[in-house]
Design an enzyme around this catalytic site. Structure first.
Site, PDB file in Angstrom:
ATOM      1  N   THR A 174       0.865  -1.183   0.000  1.00  0.00           N
ATOM      2  CA  THR A 174       0.000   0.000   0.000  1.00  0.00           C
ATOM      3  C   THR A 174       0.899   1.229   0.000  1.00  0.00           C
ATOM      4  O   THR A 174       1.856   1.322   0.771  1.00  0.00           O
ATOM      5  CB  THR A 174      -0.878   0.037   1.269  1.00  0.00           C
ATOM      6  OG1 THR A 174      -0.005  -0.176   2.371  1.00  0.00           O
ATOM      7  CG2 THR A 174      -1.942  -1.051   1.241  1.00  0.00           C
TER       8      THR A 174
ATOM      9  N   ALA B 168      -2.730   4.750  -2.216  1.00  0.00           N
ATOM     10  CA  ALA B 168      -2.978   3.746  -3.260  1.00  0.00           C
ATOM     11  C   ALA B 168      -2.828   2.353  -2.680  1.00  0.00           C
ATOM     12  O   ALA B 168      -2.155   2.156  -1.669  1.00  0.00           O
ATOM     13  CB  ALA B 168      -1.971   3.926  -4.401  1.00  0.00           C
TER      14      ALA B 168
ATOM     15  N   ASP C 290      11.544  13.086  -4.758  1.00  0.00           N
ATOM     16  CA  ASP C 290      11.140  12.303  -3.576  1.00  0.00           C
ATOM     17  C   ASP C 290      12.006  11.051  -3.489  1.00  0.00           C
ATOM     18  O   ASP C 290      11.533   9.951  -3.208  1.00  0.00           O
ATOM     19  CB  ASP C 290       9.651  11.938  -3.680  1.00  0.00           C
ATOM     20  CG  ASP C 290       9.113  11.440  -2.328  1.00  0.00           C
ATOM     21  OD1 ASP C 290       8.036  10.804  -2.329  1.00  0.00           O
ATOM     22  OD2 ASP C 290       9.791  11.647  -1.302  1.00  0.00           O
TER      23      ASP C 290
HETATM   24  C1  LIG Z   1       6.574   4.160  -0.823  1.00  0.00           C
HETATM   25  N1  LIG Z   1       6.124   2.805  -0.582  1.00  0.00           N
HETATM   26  C2  LIG Z   1       5.634   2.547   0.776  1.00  0.00           C
HETATM   27  C3  LIG Z   1       5.094   2.441  -1.585  1.00  0.00           C
HETATM   28  C4  LIG Z   1       5.108   0.952  -1.761  1.00  0.00           C
HETATM   29  C5  LIG Z   1       3.890   0.518  -2.579  1.00  0.00           C
HETATM   30  C6  LIG Z   1       3.920  -0.992  -2.854  1.00  0.00           C
HETATM   31  C7  LIG Z   1       5.227  -1.392  -3.464  1.00  0.00           C
HETATM   32  N2  LIG Z   1       5.308  -2.796  -3.768  1.00  0.00           N
HETATM   33  C8  LIG Z   1       5.277  -3.683  -2.694  1.00  0.00           C
HETATM   34  O1  LIG Z   1       5.025  -3.299  -1.534  1.00  0.00           O
HETATM   35  N3  LIG Z   1       5.492  -5.012  -2.916  1.00  0.00           N
HETATM   36  C9  LIG Z   1       6.008  -5.513  -4.086  1.00  0.00           C
HETATM   37  C10 LIG Z   1       5.872  -4.601  -5.255  1.00  0.00           C
HETATM   38  C11 LIG Z   1       6.149  -5.121  -6.507  1.00  0.00           C
HETATM   39  N4  LIG Z   1       6.088  -4.371  -7.588  1.00  0.00           N
HETATM   40  C12 LIG Z   1       5.718  -3.068  -7.493  1.00  0.00           C
HETATM   41  C13 LIG Z   1       5.680  -2.315  -8.669  1.00  0.00           C
HETATM   42  C14 LIG Z   1       5.326  -1.003  -8.657  1.00  0.00           C
HETATM   43  C15 LIG Z   1       4.989  -0.378  -7.441  1.00  0.00           C
HETATM   44  C16 LIG Z   1       4.648   1.047  -7.428  1.00  0.00           C
HETATM   45  C17 LIG Z   1       5.032   1.845  -8.535  1.00  0.00           C
HETATM   46  C18 LIG Z   1       4.733   3.193  -8.520  1.00  0.00           C
HETATM   47 CL1  LIG Z   1       5.225   4.196  -9.836  1.00  0.00          CL
HETATM   48  C19 LIG Z   1       4.076   3.771  -7.440  1.00  0.00           C
HETATM   49  O2  LIG Z   1       3.801   5.117  -7.440  1.00  0.00           O
HETATM   50  C20 LIG Z   1       3.707   2.960  -6.360  1.00  0.00           C
HETATM   51 CL2  LIG Z   1       2.886   3.664  -5.010  1.00  0.00          CL
HETATM   52  C21 LIG Z   1       3.988   1.607  -6.343  1.00  0.00           C
HETATM   53  C22 LIG Z   1       5.014  -1.089  -6.269  1.00  0.00           C
HETATM   54  C23 LIG Z   1       5.400  -2.443  -6.260  1.00  0.00           C
HETATM   55  C24 LIG Z   1       5.511  -3.248  -5.084  1.00  0.00           C
HETATM   56  C25 LIG Z   1       6.446  -0.926  -2.695  1.00  0.00           C
HETATM   57  C26 LIG Z   1       6.384   0.557  -2.480  1.00  0.00           C
END
Ligand SMILES: CN(C)C[C@H]1CC[C@H](N2C(=O)NCc3cnc4ccc(-c5cc(Cl)c(O)c(Cl)c5)cc4c32)CC1
Length: 310
Positions: free
Chosen positions: A20, A24, A133
């Site tokens: 999360t 989002a 950021d």
């Molecule tokens: C700042 N942090 C807390 C936010 C977390 C949100 C979940 C994410 N995540 C996992 O937790 N597990 C696995 C995982 C695997 N593939 C991902 C691909 C894209 C993104 C993604 C890409 C963009 Cl561009 C974006 O804006 C956001 Cl919010 C997420 C997240 C992934 C992910 C890690 C960062």
């Protein structure tokens, strides 16, 4: 609201929530036509509220950023209540957790990661953006142990990333932050004072580079173009950082066009024209995911829709 998911479920099979972000939810999914795994970032317009412009900024920025160290945007679906972004899946999770798990990284491993961060930022700046950021939480690790930059919600046209990269390099090498405090005013004072601890394990080369990046006065800070061939980054027989994109938007892959044109029973020229419009619809997603399959040595093949109905 199931009807909001109707369009998404035409092209993807949704699986578990994998994370999360601030406003989002991110779910694992599989793109039906290519069989590739993607991460679907799901946002509710109502709860987004004032953050909606930030999402639009992120989407517009990511549409024009195509680079091996930037999380690729494949597809954008907007419905009355939701915005869905299909993104490159990064099974290795956040760099932040990786550093914590290893306490800190050896200089060689930190160098390999930091070269990828410099390449990503040099490319972002070459496109006229600044990320603004940069932090270990916004760098993900993909299946091949490469870094992918995410979260362009704060990016803007001016350039302001060098200092953040200094903080990132410090975190990689030390396992903690150069400036930290629970009280935001004390933290702020530490930052503007610009003094930070230099642990005994840091090499002289890394101490010098950190000093050049963490200058309080922006005018005294090293510039990205001087980072690309900086001695610390070039240590050993490494060559200058190759920051250019391996997948420039202007160049279309012939094999992917062929597979798509056969599948859609149209000419390669008209298929290339449709892809070049970059609508970030299912055609963009299918083309980009075929390109990703090819880059990972998988066959550049689409699945017959009837067989994906199971
Ligand atoms: C700042 N942090 C807390 C936010 C977390 C949100 C979940 C994410 N995540 C996992 O937790 N597990 C696995 C995982 C695997 N593939 C991902 C691909 C894209 C993104 C993604 C890409 C963009 Cl561009 C974006 O804006 C956001 Cl919010 C997420 C997240 C992934 C992910 C890690 C960062």
């Amino acid at each position: 609201a199931v009807d909001d998911y109707e369009e998404l479920l035409k092209y993807y099979e949704l699986h578990e929530t994998i994370g999360t972000g601030g406003f989002a939810k991110v779910k694992l999914a599989r793109h039906l036509l290519t069989g590739e795994q993607v991460a679907i970032k799901i946002m509710d317009k109502l709860t987004l509220g004032d953050d909606l412009p930030r999402v639009k900024i992120e989407i517009e920025a990511m549409k024009s950023l195509s680079h091996q160290n930037i999380c690729r945007l494949y597809h954008v679906i907007e419905t009355p209540k939701k915005i869905f972004m299909a993104l490159e899946y990064c099974p290795g999770g956040e760099l932040f957790d990786y550093i914590i798990a290893k306490d800190r990284l050896a200089e060689e491993e930190a160098r390999v990661f930091f070269r990828q961060i410099v390449a990503a930022i040099a490319y972002v700046h070459s496109q006229g953006y600044a990320h603004r950021d940069l932090k270990p939480e916004n760098l993900l690790i993909d299946a091949e142990h490469n870094l992918k930059l995410i979260d362009f919600g704060l990016c803007a046209k001016p350039r302001a990333d060098i200092w953040s990269m200094g903080v990132l390099l410090y975190a990689l090498l030390c396992g903690f932050l150069p400036f930290d405090d629970d009280n935001v005013m004390i933290l702020y004072r530490k930052i503007v004072r610009g003094k930070y601890e230099i642990p005994k394990w840091l090499s002289p080369g890394s101490v010098l580079l950190l000093h050049q990046m963490l200058q309080v006065d922006p005018k005294k800070r090293i510039m990205v173009k001087h980072l690309l061939n900086h001695p610390w980054l070039m240590h050993g027989d490494s060559f200058a950082v190759q920051w250019q994109s391996k997948y420039p938007l202007g160049h279309l892959d012939e094999d992917c066009i062929t597979e798509l044109s056969v599948f859609h029973k149209c000419s390669r020229e008209s298929m290339a024209d449709v892809i070049s419009e970059w609508k970030y619809d299912n055609v963009s997603a299918t083309y980009l995911l075929l390109q990703s399959k090819k880059a990972h040595g998988k066959p550049v093949r689409l699945r017959i829709p009837s067989l994906t109905a199971d």
